[in-house]
Motif scaffolding. Structure first.
Motif, PDB file in Angstrom:
ATOM      1  N   MET A 297      10.652  12.601   0.308  1.00 21.17           N
ATOM      2  CA  MET A 297      11.403  11.352   0.511  1.00 21.17           C
ATOM      3  C   MET A 297      10.637  10.141  -0.021  1.00 21.17           C
ATOM      4  N   LEU A 298       9.971  10.318  -1.178  1.00 22.83           N
ATOM      5  CA  LEU A 298       9.181   9.226  -1.745  1.00 22.83           C
ATOM      6  C   LEU A 298      10.064   8.050  -2.150  1.00 22.83           C
ATOM      7  N   ASP A 299      11.193   8.343  -2.791  1.00 25.78           N
ATOM      8  CA  ASP A 299      12.084   7.260  -3.240  1.00 25.78           C
ATOM      9  C   ASP A 299      12.628   6.471  -2.055  1.00 25.78           C
ATOM     10  N   GLU A 300      12.956   7.176  -0.970  1.00 24.80           N
ATOM     11  CA  GLU A 300      13.469   6.485   0.217  1.00 24.80           C
ATOM     12  C   GLU A 300      12.404   5.567   0.813  1.00 24.80           C
ATOM     13  N   PHE A 301      11.152   6.029   0.831  1.00 25.19           N
ATOM     14  CA  PHE A 301      10.063   5.193   1.340  1.00 25.19           C
ATOM     15  C   PHE A 301       9.876   3.962   0.462  1.00 25.19           C
ATOM     16  N   ILE A 302       9.932   4.164  -0.869  1.00 24.98           N
ATOM     17  CA  ILE A 302       9.736   3.049  -1.794  1.00 24.98           C
ATOM     18  C   ILE A 302      10.827   1.998  -1.610  1.00 24.98           C
ATOM     19  N   ILE A 303      12.075   2.438  -1.561  1.00 28.83           N
ATOM     20  CA  ILE A 303      13.196   1.503  -1.424  1.00 28.83           C
ATOM     21  C   ILE A 303      13.094   0.714  -0.121  1.00 28.83           C
ATOM     22  N   SER A 304      12.701   1.395   0.948  1.00 29.77           N
ATOM     23  CA  SER A 304      12.558   0.723   2.240  1.00 29.77           C
ATOM     24  C   SER A 304      11.521  -0.388   2.167  1.00 29.77           C
ATOM     25  N   ASP A 305      10.387  -0.112   1.534  1.00 33.64           N
ATOM     26  CA  ASP A 305       9.327  -1.114   1.435  1.00 33.64           C
ATOM     27  C   ASP A 305       9.667  -2.200   0.410  1.00 33.64           C
ATOM     28  N   VAL A 306      10.399  -1.848  -0.643  1.00 31.53           N
ATOM     29  CA  VAL A 306      10.832  -2.850  -1.621  1.00 31.53           C
ATOM     30  C   VAL A 306      11.749  -3.871  -0.950  1.00 31.53           C
ATOM     31  N   LYS A 307      12.634  -3.396  -0.087  1.00 28.55           N
ATOM     32  CA  LYS A 307      13.505  -4.315   0.652  1.00 28.55           C
ATOM     33  C   LYS A 307      12.681  -5.272   1.516  1.00 28.55           C
TER      34      LYS A 307
ATOM     35  N   SER B  55       0.830  -1.209   0.000  1.00 27.01           N
ATOM     36  CA  SER B  55       0.000   0.000   0.000  1.00 27.01           C
ATOM     37  C   SER B  55       0.864   1.258   0.000  1.00 27.01           C
ATOM     38  N   ASN B  56       1.935   1.248   0.788  1.00 19.04           N
ATOM     39  CA  ASN B  56       2.823   2.414   0.838  1.00 19.04           C
ATOM     40  C   ASN B  56       3.476   2.671  -0.513  1.00 19.04           C
ATOM     41  N   ILE B  57       3.933   1.602  -1.175  1.00 20.49           N
ATOM     42  CA  ILE B  57       4.592   1.758  -2.471  1.00 20.49           C
ATOM     43  C   ILE B  57       3.624   2.330  -3.499  1.00 20.49           C
ATOM     44  N   VAL B  58       2.405   1.799  -3.534  1.00 17.41           N
ATOM     45  CA  VAL B  58       1.397   2.277  -4.491  1.00 17.41           C
ATOM     46  C   VAL B  58       1.081   3.749  -4.232  1.00 17.41           C
ATOM     47  N   LYS B  59       0.941   4.132  -2.960  1.00 20.72           N
ATOM     48  CA  LYS B  59       0.643   5.523  -2.623  1.00 20.72           C
ATOM     49  C   LYS B  59       1.787   6.448  -3.020  1.00 20.72           C
ATOM     50  N   CYS B  60       3.029   5.983  -2.851  1.00 19.29           N
ATOM     51  CA  CYS B  60       4.183   6.796  -3.248  1.00 19.29           C
ATOM     52  C   CYS B  60       4.224   6.985  -4.761  1.00 19.29           C
ATOM     53  N   TYR B  61       3.909   5.925  -5.512  1.00 22.07           N
ATOM     54  CA  TYR B  61       3.848   6.056  -6.971  1.00 22.07           C
ATOM     55  C   TYR B  61       2.750   7.040  -7.376  1.00 22.07           C
ATOM     56  N   GLU B  62       1.602   6.948  -6.703  1.00 28.80           N
ATOM     57  CA  GLU B  62       0.506   7.860  -7.006  1.00 28.80           C
ATOM     58  C   GLU B  62       0.895   9.303  -6.684  1.00 28.80           C
ATOM     59  N   ALA B  63       1.599   9.494  -5.567  1.00 31.00           N
ATOM     60  CA  ALA B  63       2.027  10.832  -5.181  1.00 31.00           C
ATOM     61  C   ALA B  63       2.994  11.424  -6.203  1.00 31.00           C
ATOM     62  N   LYS B  64       3.914  10.590  -6.701  1.00 38.28           N
ATOM     63  CA  LYS B  64       4.848  11.068  -7.725  1.00 38.28           C
ATOM     64  C   LYS B  64       4.115  11.418  -9.010  1.00 38.28           C
ATOM     65  N   GLY B  65       3.088  10.634  -9.334  1.00 40.00           N
ATOM     66  CA  GLY B  65       2.301  10.934 -10.522  1.00 40.00           C
ATOM     67  C   GLY B  65       1.550  12.242 -10.401  1.00 40.00           C
ATOM     68  N   VAL B  66       1.010  12.500  -9.206  1.00 40.35           N
ATOM     69  CA  VAL B  66       0.302  13.765  -8.975  1.00 40.35           C
ATOM     70  C   VAL B  66       1.257  14.944  -9.105  1.00 40.35           C
ATOM     71  N   LEU B  67       2.467  14.793  -8.571  1.00 42.38           N
ATOM     72  CA  LEU B  67       3.451  15.866  -8.666  1.00 42.38           C
ATOM     73  C   LEU B  67       3.826  16.162 -10.113  1.00 42.38           C
TER      74      LEU B  67
END
Length: 394
Positions: A246-256, A166-178
């Motif tokens: 810090m969207l990329d940092e959140f994504i990487i953390s959850d990907v790990k 859920s966090n990864i999807v939300k971060c992708y959505e946030a980047k898309g909105v930006l």
């Protein structure tokens, strides 16, 4: 659910796809028990291995099956049968995607029997008003190595990762909105002061004119990159960049976290591409050692059971020792062993350790070995060793 995770969470699909390709690198063979060649009857099983059905190649079938197993925790397979050579034979295997099935369980569940025997009805969901009822006698259920849920089916691996997904999807959505709609980047206000030093508000006409003029500026074609004005205004930034969030940092953390759940080395993903070549090599070995090979053992046991291999006197196997990643590892181990051996021998010839100790360090039985330093050894031994060493160097 599993389908949404696959469709909307890119790291999930990347991890599962890369794992499936590594899994398909395994060499599958079928052999008669105690025979060099397959009999005519068992050639049918070899045909299933090469062409499981008319819609998929062997690699497509195997990759899809292992993805479904790891994504849903299970996958049903329909066995296509025909009467060949006087007996009923399985001539094809068809995948039944878990998300396209409706399972009706029996009122009383017996956990000590097979999954199929506890199912009352299995239906394939179609676009028509009625579903297609599957004959349970022709179905086999492949399962993952995870623990079971309230029924007999194992839980899928993403069940405990719903927050990370859920966090990864939300971060992708946030980047898309930006990217698509940055919104208000800041506030432009009048910086003029009256005689008392109080800020003067911008009147409606000036506000509308500034808003219209501001649209002329930006980084697109036909826009001005710089604002030049004689108006007394000030700007206050209110928007945040992707870096600030810090969207990329959140994504990487959850990907790990997802990599841990699927036993997939993080350095093999694009997010881990900054790792060195040695780490990539180590990651490939870890992928096979901790994930692919254990999965293949579980898979082949069920594959043989599905096709009743033991009854037909055959066995399906899957091996990976032909892959370069293992050959490179073997070469590295040999080089390391050679260096260690040379070091031990040099320690012995330099009279630092005894002959007995050197033999022990080399991994041999030193029970009856003389516990002497090199200079204490017979002259013949020393001369023979030096001659051999010179020949090796030459």
């Amino acid at each position: 659910g599993a389908v949404n995770a696959w469709s909307h969470c890119a790291p999930i699909s990347q991890i599962l796809y890369k794992h499936s390709i590594a899994f398909c690198n395994g060499l599958m063979t079928v052999n008669d028990a105690g025979k060099n060649k397959l009999s005519l009857r068992n050639k049918i099983h070899e045909n299933i291995l090469n062409t499981p059905n008319g819609n998929q190649t062997e690699m497509q079938f195997r990759a899809s099956l292992i993805i479904y197993i790891r994504l849903f925790g299970h996958c049903f397979v329909l066995k296509q049968k025909d009467n060949l050579l006087g007996t009923e034979q399985v001539i094809g295997l068809h995948l039944l995607p878990p998300h396209m099935l409706s399972i009706t369980w029996k009122t009383t569940i017996n956990p000590f029997t097979s999954i199929i025997s506890n199912i009352e009805k299995l239906e394939f969901i179609t676009n028509s008003t009625s579903n297609l009822v599957i004959d349970l006698e022709d179905v086999y259920c492949f399962t993952d190595t995870t623990i079971g849920n309230s029924y007999l089916l194992p839980s899928n691996r993403i069940a405990s990762q719903r927050y990370a997904i859920s966090n990864i999807v939300k971060c992708y959505e946030a980047k898309g909105v930006l990217v698509d709609n940055r919104g208000a980047l800041g506030i432009i206000s009048n910086d003029s002061k009256d005689a008392m030093g109080q800020s003067l508000p911008i009147d409606n006409e000036d506000r509308d004119r500034l808003q219209t003029d501001y649209k002329k500026y930006g980084m697109l074609q036909n826009q001005y990159p710089l604002i030049i004005t004689n108006a007394t205004v000030k700007y206050q930034q209110i928007a945040s960049s992707a870096k600030d969030l810090m969207l990329d940092e959140f994504i990487i953390s959850d990907v790990k976290q997802l990599c841990n759940a699927f036993s997939f080395p993080f350095q093999l993903l694009a997010e881990g591409s900054e790792t060195t070549f040695n780490n990539q090599e180590e990651g490939s070995l870890l992928l096979y050692q901790n994930s692919v090979i254990p999965d293949s053992i579980n898979f082949m046991q069920q594959y043989n059971d599905c096709l009743e291999a033991e009854m037909h006197g055959i066995e399906y196997t899957m091996t990976f020792d032909h892959l370069d990643v293992f050959k490179i590892n073997q070469k590295s181990q040999a080089e390391t062993s050679k260096i260690e051996t040379e070091y031990i021998v040099n320690q012995f010839t330099s009279n630092i350790i005894t002959y007995k100790k050197a033999v022990e360090l080399l991994g041999y039985d030193a029970t009856n070995i003389q516990d002497s330093y090199f200079y204490e050894m017979p002259i013949e031994f020393q001369q023979t060793y030096k001659t051999t060493k010179q020949e090796v160097k030459a």
